[in-house]
Design an enzyme around this catalytic site. Structure first.
Site, PDB file in Angstrom:
ATOM      1  N   ARG A  65       0.818  -1.212   0.000  1.00  0.00           N
ATOM      2  CA  ARG A  65       0.000   0.000   0.000  1.00  0.00           C
ATOM      3  C   ARG A  65       0.856   1.269   0.000  1.00  0.00           C
ATOM      4  NH1 ARG A  65      -4.882  -1.771   3.943  1.00  0.00           N
ATOM      5  NH2 ARG A  65      -3.126  -2.440   5.189  1.00  0.00           N
ATOM      6  N   LYS A 168       3.539 -18.340   7.026  1.00  0.00           N
ATOM      7  CA  LYS A 168       2.976 -18.531   8.354  1.00  0.00           C
ATOM      8  C   LYS A 168       2.786 -17.166   9.023  1.00  0.00           C
ATOM      9  CE  LYS A 168       5.702 -19.627  11.948  1.00  0.00           C
ATOM     10  NZ  LYS A 168       6.579 -18.647  12.637  1.00  0.00           N
ATOM     11  N   ASP A 197       6.610 -23.599   5.513  1.00  0.00           N
ATOM     12  CA  ASP A 197       7.218 -23.750   6.825  1.00  0.00           C
ATOM     13  C   ASP A 197       8.698 -23.747   6.477  1.00  0.00           C
ATOM     14  OD1 ASP A 197       8.595 -24.771   9.018  1.00  0.00           O
ATOM     15  OD2 ASP A 197       6.792 -25.740   9.761  1.00  0.00           O
ATOM     16  N   HIS A 198       9.389 -22.653   6.735  1.00  0.00           N
ATOM     17  CA  HIS A 198      10.726 -22.519   6.143  1.00  0.00           C
ATOM     18  C   HIS A 198      11.708 -23.566   6.672  1.00  0.00           C
ATOM     19  CE1 HIS A 198      11.796 -20.207   9.767  1.00  0.00           C
ATOM     20  NE2 HIS A 198      13.040 -20.422   9.456  1.00  0.00           N
ATOM     21  N   LYS A 202      15.302 -26.104   4.877  1.00  0.00           N
ATOM     22  CA  LYS A 202      16.680 -26.202   5.366  1.00  0.00           C
ATOM     23  C   LYS A 202      17.293 -27.515   4.892  1.00  0.00           C
ATOM     24  CE  LYS A 202      15.810 -23.488   9.560  1.00  0.00           C
ATOM     25  NZ  LYS A 202      16.682 -22.326   9.620  1.00  0.00           N
ATOM     26  N   ASP A 255       4.211 -19.856  17.576  1.00  0.00           N
ATOM     27  CA  ASP A 255       5.275 -19.359  16.699  1.00  0.00           C
ATOM     28  C   ASP A 255       6.189 -20.484  16.215  1.00  0.00           C
ATOM     29  OD1 ASP A 255       6.820 -17.404  15.395  1.00  0.00           O
ATOM     30  OD2 ASP A 255       8.213 -17.264  17.083  1.00  0.00           O
ATOM     31  N   HIS A 260       7.374 -25.511  13.036  1.00  0.00           N
ATOM     32  CA  HIS A 260       8.725 -26.070  12.863  1.00  0.00           C
ATOM     33  C   HIS A 260       8.939 -27.323  13.716  1.00  0.00           C
ATOM     34  CE1 HIS A 260       9.008 -22.232  11.077  1.00  0.00           C
ATOM     35  NE2 HIS A 260       9.459 -21.551  12.098  1.00  0.00           N
ATOM     36  N   LYS A 356      12.996 -18.617  23.525  1.00  0.00           N
ATOM     37  CA  LYS A 356      13.766 -17.418  23.189  1.00  0.00           C
ATOM     38  C   LYS A 356      14.680 -17.118  24.369  1.00  0.00           C
ATOM     39  CE  LYS A 356      11.337 -15.901  19.466  1.00  0.00           C
ATOM     40  NZ  LYS A 356      11.943 -15.991  18.127  1.00  0.00           N
TER      41      LYS A 356
HETATM   42  C1  BG6 Z   1      10.170 -18.075  12.643  1.00  0.00           C
HETATM   43  C2  BG6 Z   1       9.673 -17.533  13.956  1.00  0.00           C
HETATM   44  O1  BG6 Z   1       9.174 -18.844  12.025  1.00  0.00           O
HETATM   45  O2  BG6 Z   1      11.303 -18.891  12.878  1.00  0.00           O
HETATM   46  C3  BG6 Z   1      10.767 -16.765  14.682  1.00  0.00           C
HETATM   47  O3  BG6 Z   1       8.571 -16.678  13.726  1.00  0.00           O
HETATM   48  C4  BG6 Z   1      12.003 -17.630  14.801  1.00  0.00           C
HETATM   49  O4  BG6 Z   1      10.330 -16.339  15.962  1.00  0.00           O
HETATM   50  C5  BG6 Z   1      12.382 -18.208  13.459  1.00  0.00           C
HETATM   51  O5  BG6 Z   1      13.041 -16.809  15.314  1.00  0.00           O
HETATM   52  C6  BG6 Z   1      13.522 -19.179  13.586  1.00  0.00           C
HETATM   53  O6  BG6 Z   1      13.988 -19.500  12.308  1.00  0.00           O
HETATM   54  P1  BG6 Z   1      15.499 -19.892  12.056  1.00  0.00           P
HETATM   55  O7  BG6 Z   1      15.550 -20.247  10.615  1.00  0.00           O
HETATM   56  O8  BG6 Z   1      16.321 -18.693  12.404  1.00  0.00           O
HETATM   57  O9  BG6 Z   1      15.765 -21.034  12.961  1.00  0.00           O
END
Ligand code: BG6
Length: 505
Positions: A65, A168, A197-198, A202, A255, A260, A356
């Site tokens: 936007r 996500k 889901d990244h 990996k 989160d 993950h 964290k």
């Molecule tokens: C994200 C979370 O999906 O994954 C973050 O929202 C987290 O809070 C992150 O820090 C961790 O990803 P990676 O690839 O750094 O382990």
């Protein structure tokens, strides 16, 4: 096909072939002025461009936007690549990529808001030959999904293929995830939907499948008869990095556990797929997720960090972070004991934990095998005869290591644990691609193996909903761990009660 590495450089890379190049297409990024585009998506596109992996006829459209001209947007993206790409900045690569970039200011909340985008995409088809093929990337908060998905559905044509990438968080509970699935499936088929889901992008997470299913030695012992328990840790030393508004509503369970961590559980627990096709892999993962037993309240521990020290530096507690309520009940740590109710795993605990502001960043899967049944030696007090552990280092120090007992040279029999290590860096001597490179490329190729299917996401939410349900009834005593420590004491008790302990770091 071109060979991608010279065998003289490293024999392990000899004979590797590139996959087919993706079809011509245009990639539209919603949320183009946002953090994800800057930190992950654009640097990943640059690295793909550098390796010649993008289609020759390609276009990128940034949408948000924010009022901005294309030159300003390209300049912002150039700076972002300079700051965040894993590769050195090369002007020739950037200039070629930059020519493919357009920018559209659009508000999908208003009637006809999609028209400037449609016009831009049609222009790309003419100028750059993108052939009506579209990838739409939703890198926006979920509150913006509805308008965009409906408008995209409205403007679909029959020309070319269309794919939708969804970031996500995919919902905030089972009901909202189901509603979102329903909304999206009203306009896109399941095979056009790529839920990110990244973690699945990996290298080391994918290697979990290779380790298990390309090596004959593991399958016979990958079960309750040989494995005592599994520990999966996703530890971060970072705090919430200015994301209070998101994190306050999510917490560690939504989160990281919902996506993950449960994906790592599924990959560890799943049965062998018949092939590596998207549906075969996802069918097996969803079966493992379905077999997860809901942990009772005694098997779930939550925590929130107070002030403390990370690598000698003083850091504030969660409640002192900007934007966090001074009496926040949001958890920044979760540990749980899960069971996979099937023949392979019955009664074998999967201990999971994430947090964290833990002492260091480390993601590992530790498979702890049962002890040797009868040691025919005298075992000394100190070293002892420890059980074998197969440790999969997802990050950092990516690799796999097997702990075995070995004789200390010299008189008598003294046993110490030693490690047989495979390190990616040492063997392949090349940098690992970022997860987003792999995922964007797979989507351009139409390969959904490393994306989560609707039923997987829903199974994950069903478990998380059940885990958090008892939390509504009590107020935890937060903060209950200091930043820079390994979580609340209750997390240790969770495993000590079973006569076990968390892996030492
Ligand atoms: C994200 C979370 O999906 O994954 C973050 O929202 C987290 O809070 C992150 O820090 C961790 O990803 P990676 O690839 O750094 O382990």
């Amino acid at each position: 096909m071109t060979e991608i590495a010279s065998p003289q450089a490293n024999p392990l890379l000899a004979g590797l072939k590139m996959r087919r190049p993706p079809d011509p297409c245009a990639l539209t990024i919603f949320g183009a002025s946002g953090d994800l585009t800057q930190r992950k998506i654009m640097p990943a596109l640059y690295s793909l461009a550098m390796r010649g992996l993008l289609p020759p006829r390609f276009g990128i459209v940034g949408v948000s936007r924010t009022e901005m001209g294309v030159d300003e947007f390209r300049e912002r993206m150039r700076r972002t690549v300079l700051d965040h790409a894993r590769d050195e900045f090369r002007t020739d690569v950037w200039e070629r990529l930059s020519e493919a970039i357009c920018y559209v200011t659009a508000d999908f909340g208003v009637e006809g808001g999609e028209e400037p985008l449609v016009e831009c995409l049609n222009g790309l088809d003419e100028r750059r030959g993108t052939a009506g093929n579209r990838v739409y990337y939703l890198a926006v908060p979920p509150s913006a999904f509805d308008d965009i998905v409906v408008a995209l559905g409205r403007s679909r044509t029959t020309e070319g293929w269309t794919r939708l990438i969804v970031e996500k968080p995919f919902g905030r509970d089972l009901t909202s995830a189901q509603e979102l699935n329903e909304l999206i499936r009203g306009h896109f088929d399941e095979d056009e939907i790529f839920r990110i889901d990244h973690y699945l992008g990996k290298e080391t997470v994918q290697n979990m499948l290779v380790l298990r299913f390309a090596n004959g030695i593991f399958e016979p012992i990958w079960n309750r008869q040989f494995i005592d328990h599994v520990q999966i840790t996703v530890a971060e030393s970072l705090g919430i990095e200015g994301r209070a508004s998101f994190y306050e509503a999510a917490g560690a369970v939504r989160d990281v556990v919902q996506n993950h961590l449960l994906q790592l559980v599924a990959l560890t627990a799943m049965e062998p797929p018949i092939d590596f096709a998207a549906e075969s892999v996802r069918n097996e993962k969803v079966k493992a997720l379905r077999a997860l037993h809901t942990p009772g309240p005694k098997h779930v521990v939550r925590g929130q960090y107070g002030p403390g020290y990370i690598e000698g530096e003083e850091v504030p507690g969660y409640r002192e972070e900007e934007g966090v309520a001074p009496d926040s009940q949001t958890e920044t740590y979760v540990a749980a004991k899960l069971f996979v109710d099937n023949w392979r795993w019955a009664d074998t605990p999967f201990y999971i934990r994430t947090g964290k502001r833990l002492p260091k960043r480390e993601t590992t899967i530790a498979i702890q095998f049962k002890r040797a049944p009868h040691p025919p030696f005298e075992v000394d007090e100190e070293g002892g005869l420890r059980p074998n552990v197969l440790l999969i280092h997802i990050q950092p120090d990516e690799g796999v290591s097997l702990a075995v007992g070995a004789k200390v040279p010299g008189q008598g029999i003294t046993i110490r644990t030693v490690h047989m290590d495979f390190l990616y860096g040492g063997s392949f001597r090349m940098g690992l691609p970022e997860a987003y490179e792999r995922l964007i490329l797979d989507c351009l190729l139409g390969d959904a193996t490393l994306f989560t299917r609707a039923d997987e996401v829903e199974e994950q939410w069903a478990l998380v909903d059940a885990m958090v349900a008892p939390w509504r009834r009590d107020r935890p005593h937060f903060p209950n761990y200091a930043a820079g420590t390994w979580g609340p004491p209750a997390a240790d008790e969770l495993v000590h009660r079973d006569g076990r302990s968390w892996r030492r770091h």
